[in-house]
Design a protein around this motif. Structure first.
Motif, PDB file in Angstrom:
ATOM      1  N   UNK A   1      -3.807 -31.309 -47.993  1.00  0.00           N
ATOM      2  CA  UNK A   1      -2.525 -31.939 -48.314  1.00  0.00           C
ATOM      3  C   UNK A   1      -2.485 -33.421 -47.950  1.00  0.00           C
ATOM      4  N   UNK A   2      -2.777 -33.807 -46.701  1.00  0.00           N
ATOM      5  CA  UNK A   2      -2.746 -35.246 -46.403  1.00  0.00           C
ATOM      6  C   UNK A   2      -3.780 -36.036 -47.209  1.00  0.00           C
ATOM      7  N   UNK A   3      -4.933 -35.430 -47.451  1.00  0.00           N
ATOM      8  CA  UNK A   3      -5.954 -36.123 -48.245  1.00  0.00           C
ATOM      9  C   UNK A   3      -5.451 -36.344 -49.670  1.00  0.00           C
ATOM     10  N   UNK A   4      -4.809 -35.311 -50.230  1.00  0.00           N
ATOM     11  CA  UNK A   4      -4.270 -35.430 -51.584  1.00  0.00           C
ATOM     12  C   UNK A   4      -3.181 -36.479 -51.680  1.00  0.00           C
ATOM     13  N   UNK A   5      -2.292 -36.532 -50.676  1.00  0.00           N
ATOM     14  CA  UNK A   5      -1.221 -37.527 -50.672  1.00  0.00           C
ATOM     15  C   UNK A   5      -1.808 -38.938 -50.627  1.00  0.00           C
ATOM     16  N   UNK A   6      -2.824 -39.143 -49.796  1.00  0.00           N
ATOM     17  CA  UNK A   6      -3.468 -40.462 -49.712  1.00  0.00           C
ATOM     18  C   UNK A   6      -4.086 -40.838 -51.055  1.00  0.00           C
ATOM     19  N   UNK A   7      -4.782 -39.884 -51.690  1.00  0.00           N
ATOM     20  CA  UNK A   7      -5.418 -40.160 -52.983  1.00  0.00           C
ATOM     21  C   UNK A   7      -4.378 -40.543 -54.035  1.00  0.00           C
ATOM     22  N   UNK A   8      -3.238 -39.847 -54.053  1.00  0.00           N
ATOM     23  CA  UNK A   8      -2.194 -40.142 -55.031  1.00  0.00           C
ATOM     24  C   UNK A   8      -1.583 -41.520 -54.779  1.00  0.00           C
ATOM     25  N   UNK A   9      -1.269 -41.830 -53.516  1.00  0.00           N
ATOM     26  CA  UNK A   9      -0.659 -43.119 -53.192  1.00  0.00           C
ATOM     27  C   UNK A   9      -1.595 -44.279 -53.511  1.00  0.00           C
ATOM     28  N   UNK A  10      -2.857 -44.147 -53.123  1.00  0.00           N
ATOM     29  CA  UNK A  10      -3.822 -45.212 -53.411  1.00  0.00           C
ATOM     30  C   UNK A  10      -4.044 -45.325 -54.922  1.00  0.00           C
ATOM     31  N   UNK A  11      -4.083 -44.175 -55.607  1.00  0.00           N
ATOM     32  CA  UNK A  11      -4.266 -44.193 -57.052  1.00  0.00           C
ATOM     33  C   UNK A  11      -3.115 -44.864 -57.776  1.00  0.00           C
ATOM     34  N   UNK A  12      -1.880 -44.572 -57.352  1.00  0.00           N
ATOM     35  CA  UNK A  12      -0.712 -45.217 -57.959  1.00  0.00           C
ATOM     36  C   UNK A  12      -0.763 -46.722 -57.787  1.00  0.00           C
ATOM     37  N   UNK A  13      -1.290 -47.159 -56.650  1.00  0.00           N
ATOM     38  CA  UNK A  13      -1.326 -48.595 -56.351  1.00  0.00           C
ATOM     39  C   UNK A  13      -2.477 -49.320 -57.053  1.00  0.00           C
ATOM     40  N   UNK A  14      -3.664 -48.700 -57.110  1.00  0.00           N
ATOM     41  CA  UNK A  14      -4.851 -49.450 -57.521  1.00  0.00           C
ATOM     42  C   UNK A  14      -5.474 -49.028 -58.846  1.00  0.00           C
ATOM     43  N   UNK A  15      -5.269 -47.798 -59.290  1.00  0.00           N
ATOM     44  CA  UNK A  15      -5.925 -47.394 -60.528  1.00  0.00           C
ATOM     45  C   UNK A  15      -5.330 -48.147 -61.716  1.00  0.00           C
ATOM     46  N   UNK A  16      -6.179 -48.697 -62.569  1.00  0.00           N
ATOM     47  CA  UNK A  16      -5.669 -49.461 -63.710  1.00  0.00           C
ATOM     48  C   UNK A  16      -5.113 -48.528 -64.780  1.00  0.00           C
ATOM     49  N   UNK A  17      -4.123 -49.012 -65.495  1.00  0.00           N
ATOM     50  CA  UNK A  17      -3.604 -48.261 -66.632  1.00  0.00           C
ATOM     51  C   UNK A  17      -4.521 -48.484 -67.827  1.00  0.00           C
ATOM     52  N   UNK A  18      -5.099 -47.400 -68.319  1.00  0.00           N
ATOM     53  CA  UNK A  18      -6.002 -47.485 -69.467  1.00  0.00           C
ATOM     54  C   UNK A  18      -5.203 -47.178 -70.722  1.00  0.00           C
ATOM     55  N   UNK A  19      -5.378 -48.029 -71.731  1.00  0.00           N
ATOM     56  CA  UNK A  19      -4.633 -47.843 -72.967  1.00  0.00           C
ATOM     57  C   UNK A  19      -4.962 -46.491 -73.596  1.00  0.00           C
TER      58      UNK A  19
END
Length: 475
Positions: free
Chosen positions: A167-185
């Motif tokens: 659970x904490x690992x998943x929350x970290x992955x989601x938060x970091x992903x929302x912040x840094x993953x680029x939006x791909x067209x």
């Protein structure tokens, strides 16, 4: 390179969560059987059902990322996996645990291939080997650290925590992903290839089930029927995909000789490698009688060598290409297997550590070069649509290898028992030696085939324009 560190962190965290969970269950099975008062035949489905769900959803990765975007699908799969983990921790019956593990598998099946796809696209062309080498570290850490983490949690907490820790690992992955993953067209996609979507999960799931049952009895009705259904579904799937204008999986990529040689090389390498993941810990527990936690710690030197040589393998690939690095790396894997084949009951822990360290060197050198070669060998306009198949096919091939080697081990134990007048200890040592020898021969075949690897030729129309994310092969 700095710009890629944020997305890389999100992908690595997500991959670590999924890969750790895939390996920790193996060590938890006896505890779960005792807690639920269930049999091994029932509880093993908590592993098998997860694997079946994993294999079934991989072929959908390409279409879903085209339709909804890689970032969105990656975050959804992380959420599904974390939600499935939470449900697993509350399971009160074996049936509930099995159902919740299927939810985990549906999420976990696409985390790794989509994550690797995102990073492959973001990596600078002249740094692809090095970047993919960094991304490959969690692929190798998971199978080794999973037993250590599982053993610790089972010994000092309860089995519920092998799921709650996600659970904490998943929350970290989601938060970091929302912040840094680029939006791909998003890309315009045709109507979903219905028959491909239907036949692919049937083929891969029934073949995986057949392998699972075949590990116990290849002549059983369940095994034979499942194998027949799987093969028929697979043949029908291939036929449908070749005739479809916009198939779920683009099988035409196998017309590339470079791609085909690369993928078969990787299959042989993974067959040998995952044999070591299963049989080396089994040897230490059955022959040396080590506890699971101690066994997990014994594998850490192998992890260290893999982590040390994986970035080196990536840099060597950038400089020399796949052939030389893969030949040398897979040869190290073979050497470690042959060294293990000579082990004796009194050889001691140092012998096993030396052998696994040799294998770790080979794993670190060859893992990312062969995978990156496969991505480069496929026509760039097609690569993102076919690599989900290579990921699913790799899992099936590895499953066949593990089941086949397990059956061979059982046969050799029975043979040696007959010739050693019932001495189980001597029979186990000899049977494991025979099995490691076969795994070494598989690795040798991979090293010999790697000699045929060459720098892929650019295909007509394979410009970078219009190319989007390829999906890398699974662990």
């Amino acid at each position: 390179m700095k710009a890629i560190m944020g997305p890389l962190m999100a992908i690595v965290v997500g991959m670590i969560m999924v890969i750790l969970d895939s390996t920790v269950m193996n060590i938890a099975l006896p505890t779960l059987m005792e807690d639920f008062g269930s049999s091994v035949n029932t509880m093993q489905w908590s592993i098998t059902a997860y694997t079946l769900a994993l294999s079934a959803v991989i072929p959908l990765a390409g279409w879903l990322t085209d339709r909804f975007g890689a970032k969105q699908i990656f975050l959804i799969t992380i959420f599904l996996f974390a939600a499935g983990s939470l449900l697993c921790s509350f399971a009160a019956t074996p049936e509930q645990l099995i159902i919740y593990r299927i939810i985990q598998g549906v999420g976990g099946g696409m985390v790794q291939p989509i994550g690797m796809a995102i990073i492959f696209k973001l990596a600078p062309p002249n740094k692809q080997g090095a970047v993919m080498g960094m991304l490959g570290i969690p692929m190798m850490l998971g199978p080794a650290l999973g037993p250590v983490l599982g053993g610790y949690l089972l010994e000092y907490a309860t089995w519920h925590w092998i799921f709650l820790i996600n659970l904490p690992i998943g929350v970290i992955a989601i938060l970091v992903g929302l912040r840094y993953l680029p939006k791909v067209e998003r890309r315009s996609v045709p109507a979903l290839d219905f028959w491909g979507m239907l036949l692919a999960p049937i083929a891969f799931s029934t073949l995986s089930y057949a392998v699972s049952e075949g590990g116990k009895d290849w002549g059983s009705a369940n095994t034979i029927v499942s194998l027949i259904v799987g093969v028929v579904a697979l043949v029908a799937f291939i036929f449908v995909e070749f005739r479809h204008k916009q198939p779920l999986l683009e099988l035409r990529v196998f017309k590339s000789t470079d791609f085909t040689i690369g993928i078969i090389t990787s299959w042989l390498m993974f067959m040998a490698l995952f044999g070591s993941f299963l049989f080396v810990p089994m040897y230490m527990q059955q022959v040396f009688h080590y506890a699971p936690l101690k066994t997990g710690f014994m594998i850490l030197p192998q992890v260290a060598m893999t982590g040390l040589f994986m970035p080196i393998g990536g840099k060597l690939f950038d400089k020399f290409g796949a052939r030389a690095v893969c030949v040398v790396g897979i040869a190290f894997v073979a050497a470690g297997m042959f060294y293990m084949s000579q082990i004796q009951a009194d050889s001691g822990a140092g012998y096993v550590i030396t052998a696994t360290m040799i294998m770790g060197v080979g794993m670190g050198l060859s893992m990312m070069p062969v995978n990156t070669h496969i991505l480069k060998a496929a026509p760039r306009r097609l690569v993102d649509r076919v690599t989900p198949l290579t990921s699913a096919a790799q899992q099936v091939v590895v499953s066949f290898a593990v089941a086949g080697l397990a059956s061979y081990l059982s046969t050799r134990v029975a043979d040696h028992l007959a010739t050693s007048k019932g001495d189980k200890g001597v029979s186990l040592v000899a049977a494991f030696g025979d099995t490691f020898f076969i795994a070494g021969c598989i690795a040798v075949a991979g090293a010999l085939l790697a000699i045929a690897l060459r720098k892929p030729k650019a295909s007509e129309g394979d410009s970078a324009e219009g190319v989007h994310t390829p999906v890398m092969m699974g662990h």
